[in-house]
Design a protein around this motif. Structure first.
Motif: not given
Ligand SMILES: Cc1cc2nc3c(=O)[nH]c(=O)nc-3n(C[C@H](O)[C@H](O)[C@H](O)COP(=O)(O)OP(=O)(O)OC[C@H]3O[C@@H](n4cnc5c(N)ncnc54)[C@H](O)[C@@H]3O)c2cc1C
Length: 131
Positions: A3-11, A23-28, A99-105
Motif C-alpha cells: 500500500e502506498y500514499d501515491a502510485v505514479i505511473i511513468g518515470a 518522497g520529500q514530503k514523507g509520503k510512501k 531511492r534517497s527519498y524512499g521512492v520505491e521503483i
C-alpha cells in the motif's frame, strides 16, 4: 498487496519529479515504469538529441574556421556509446535521488484497476490511499 500514499505511473520528468517531491514530503510512493527511468526526455528525446546536435555543431563550427580543412571520419558506434554512457549517468542519478527519498521503483507496465488499485505487469498490485 503493498500500500502506498501515491502510485505514479511513468518515470519521465513528470513522474520522477512528482515522486521525489512526494518522497520529500514523507509520503510512501511507488513509481512504476515499463521501460527506462527518465522517460522520453532522458533516454530518447531532449538529452540524446541535444548531445548529438552539439557534436554536429562542433564539427560545423570547426569547418567554418578560415584556413581549416577537415577530413573527418565519424565512428557512429562510438558516438552512440558515448551518448548511452551519458544517459546512464543521468538516469542513474535520478534513480539514486528517488531511492534517497524512499521512492520505491517498480519495473513493469501499470494498469489502473480502480481509483485505488494498480496492477503491474499483470501480477503485482499496488494500492494507493484514497484522497
Ligand atoms: C527528440 C525530442 C527532443 C525533445 N527535446 C526537448 C527539449 O529540449 N526540452 C523539453 O522541455 N522537452 C523536450 N522534449 C519533450 C520531452 O521529452 C517531454 O516533454 C517529456 O519527456 C515529457 O515528460 P513526461 O514525464 O510527461 O513523459 P515521458 O517522458 O514520455 O515519460 C512517460 C513514461 O511513462 C512510461 N509509461 C507510460 N505508460 C506506462 C504504463 N502503463 N506503465 C508503466 N510506465 C508507463 C513510459 O515508458 C515513459 O517512460 C523532446 C522530445 C523529443 C522526442
Amino acid at each position: 498487496m503493498p500500500e502506498y500514499d501515491a502510485v505514479i505511473i511513468g518515470a519521465g520528468p513528470g513522474g520522477y519529479a512528482a515522486a521525489i517531491r512526494l518522497g520529500q514530503k514523507g509520503k510512501k510512493v511507488a513509481l512504476v515504469e515499463k521501460d527506462r527511468i527518465g522517460g522520453e526526455c532522458l533516454n530518447y528525446g531532449c538529452i540524446p538529441s541535444k548531445a548529438l546536435i552539439e557534436m554536429a555543431n562542433s564539427i560545423h563550427y570547426l569547418r567554418s574556421l578560415p584556413g581549416v580543412s577537415l577530413d573527418l571520419r565519424i565512428d557512429m558506434e562510438r558516438w552512440q556509446e558515448w551518448k548511452w554512457n551519458m544517459i546512464r549517468r543521468l538516469t542513474g542519478g535520478v534513480e539514486v535521488l528517488c531511492r534517497s527519498y524512499g521512492v520505491e521503483i517498480v519495473q513493469g507496465e501499470a494498469r489502473i484497476v480502480d481509483r485505488n488499485t494498480v496492477t503491474v505487469g499483470g501480477e503485482g498490485h499496488c494500492r494507493a490511499a484514497t484522497s
